[in-house]
Scaffold this motif. Structure first.
Motif, PDB file in Angstrom:
ATOM      1  N   GLN A  28       0.823  -1.203   0.000  1.00  0.00           N
ATOM      2  CA  GLN A  28       0.000   0.000   0.000  1.00  0.00           C
ATOM      3  C   GLN A  28       0.863   1.261   0.000  1.00  0.00           C
ATOM      4  O   GLN A  28       0.530   2.247  -0.652  1.00  0.00           O
ATOM      5  N   LEU A  29       1.976   1.235   0.719  1.00  0.00           N
ATOM      6  CA  LEU A  29       2.818   2.413   0.806  1.00  0.00           C
ATOM      7  C   LEU A  29       3.649   2.646  -0.453  1.00  0.00           C
ATOM      8  O   LEU A  29       3.882   3.773  -0.858  1.00  0.00           O
ATOM      9  N   SER A  30       4.122   1.582  -1.065  1.00  0.00           N
ATOM     10  CA  SER A  30       5.085   1.754  -2.147  1.00  0.00           C
ATOM     11  C   SER A  30       4.466   1.689  -3.535  1.00  0.00           C
ATOM     12  O   SER A  30       5.144   1.967  -4.504  1.00  0.00           O
ATOM     13  N   TYR A  31       3.207   1.353  -3.662  1.00  0.00           N
ATOM     14  CA  TYR A  31       2.644   1.165  -4.985  1.00  0.00           C
ATOM     15  C   TYR A  31       1.514   2.161  -5.224  1.00  0.00           C
ATOM     16  O   TYR A  31       0.547   2.209  -4.477  1.00  0.00           O
ATOM     17  N   LEU A  32       1.660   2.960  -6.274  1.00  0.00           N
ATOM     18  CA  LEU A  32       0.601   3.854  -6.722  1.00  0.00           C
ATOM     19  C   LEU A  32       0.342   3.529  -8.189  1.00  0.00           C
ATOM     20  O   LEU A  32       1.269   3.206  -8.931  1.00  0.00           O
ATOM     21  N   ALA A  33      -0.891   3.634  -8.604  1.00  0.00           N
ATOM     22  CA  ALA A  33      -1.237   3.330  -9.982  1.00  0.00           C
ATOM     23  C   ALA A  33      -1.844   4.558 -10.645  1.00  0.00           C
ATOM     24  O   ALA A  33      -2.513   5.370 -10.008  1.00  0.00           O
ATOM     25  N   CYS A  34      -1.593   4.678 -11.935  1.00  0.00           N
ATOM     26  CA  CYS A  34      -2.194   5.746 -12.722  1.00  0.00           C
ATOM     27  C   CYS A  34      -3.704   5.544 -12.726  1.00  0.00           C
ATOM     28  O   CYS A  34      -4.178   4.436 -12.976  1.00  0.00           O
ATOM     29  N   PRO A  35      -4.498   6.575 -12.456  1.00  0.00           N
ATOM     30  CA  PRO A  35      -5.950   6.403 -12.425  1.00  0.00           C
ATOM     31  C   PRO A  35      -6.548   6.142 -13.812  1.00  0.00           C
ATOM     32  O   PRO A  35      -7.680   5.701 -13.915  1.00  0.00           O
ATOM     33  N   HIS A  36      -5.778   6.373 -14.850  1.00  0.00           N
ATOM     34  CA  HIS A  36      -6.294   6.207 -16.214  1.00  0.00           C
ATOM     35  C   HIS A  36      -5.935   4.850 -16.809  1.00  0.00           C
ATOM     36  O   HIS A  36      -6.770   4.211 -17.436  1.00  0.00           O
ATOM     37  N   CYS A  37      -4.680   4.407 -16.643  1.00  0.00           N
ATOM     38  CA  CYS A  37      -4.252   3.162 -17.290  1.00  0.00           C
ATOM     39  C   CYS A  37      -3.760   2.110 -16.300  1.00  0.00           C
ATOM     40  O   CYS A  37      -3.358   1.027 -16.704  1.00  0.00           O
ATOM     41  N   SER A  38      -3.749   2.408 -15.010  1.00  0.00           N
ATOM     42  CA  SER A  38      -3.320   1.506 -13.943  1.00  0.00           C
ATOM     43  C   SER A  38      -1.848   1.124 -14.008  1.00  0.00           C
ATOM     44  O   SER A  38      -1.424   0.141 -13.440  1.00  0.00           O
ATOM     45  N   TYR A  39      -1.044   1.907 -14.704  1.00  0.00           N
ATOM     46  CA  TYR A  39       0.393   1.687 -14.756  1.00  0.00           C
ATOM     47  C   TYR A  39       0.999   2.134 -13.436  1.00  0.00           C
ATOM     48  O   TYR A  39       0.549   3.107 -12.840  1.00  0.00           O
ATOM     49  N   GLU A  40       2.010   1.427 -12.957  1.00  0.00           N
ATOM     50  CA  GLU A  40       2.645   1.793 -11.692  1.00  0.00           C
ATOM     51  C   GLU A  40       3.395   3.111 -11.852  1.00  0.00           C
ATOM     52  O   GLU A  40       4.213   3.271 -12.754  1.00  0.00           O
ATOM     53  N   VAL A  41       3.067   4.064 -10.971  1.00  0.00           N
ATOM     54  CA  VAL A  41       3.702   5.381 -11.024  1.00  0.00           C
ATOM     55  C   VAL A  41       4.267   5.702  -9.650  1.00  0.00           C
ATOM     56  O   VAL A  41       3.882   5.114  -8.654  1.00  0.00           O
TER      57      VAL A  41
END
Length: 174
Positions: free
Chosen positions: A94-107
């Motif tokens: 949860q802390l280290s992984y963010l996803a693009c809200p449009h394509c779900s790519y890791e950002v």
């Protein structure tokens, strides 16, 4: 009285009988201990039965062999450790992984645009150029005011927490 090992002396015969009784009690205690310990350490009922049968068939030696080959941890400790590991992995994920809200790519948190779909994720601060969350009213890095920050969303959130009455919220929203 029955003479054990051909002993005719009553005192010595009593001592031998008490010793044999003591050995039988210790033997039965070790069989029970093997059963109770195996149930706490082994999940398979067949293996628990094998440990008890070994303790019965091979007096004292079966228990010693069981003590050598038994699992080092209780089942409860293993389950607790697995739950702690899962919880730690979930927190780390949860802390280290963010996803693009449009394509779900890791950002990453400090990226302004998604490298996959090239959509804008955040605006840079006009003063220090650090990425800003769209809901922030000031930059947490340099304390500069953010131009065009939405305040209506904040008022609703603040009002819902109970710090303003309904009439005050209506007056603020209008």
């Amino acid at each position: 009285m029955l003479a054990v090992f051909g002993i005719d002396s009553d005192g010595l015969n009593l001592a031998v009988n008490l010793l044999l009784l003591f050995l039988v009690v210790v033997y039965l205690s070790l069989v029970y201990w093997t059963y109770a310990d195996a149930r706490r350490r082994i999940d398979d009922a067949m293996l628990v039965g094998c440990a008890v049968v070994a303790a019965i068939i091979f007096p004292f030696v079966g228990v010693i062999v069981y003590m050598i080959v038994r699992p080092p941890e209780y089942l409860e400790d293993v389950r607790e450790r697995e739950l702690e590991m899962q919880a730690a992995e979930a927190r780390l994920h949860q802390l280290s992984y963010l996803a693009c809200p449009h394509c779900s790519y890791e950002v990453k948190e400090d990226w302004l645009r998604c490298p996959s779909c090239t959509r804008k994720l955040r605006d840079p601060c006009s003063n220090c150029a650090k990425p800003l969350d769209p809901e922030w009213r000031l930059c947490p890095y340099c304390e500069a005011e953010v131009a065009g920050a939405s305040t209506s969303r904040r008022r609703r959130r603040r009002g819902g927490s109970g710090d303003q009455s309904t009439s005050e919220r209506t007056a603020v929203d209008s």
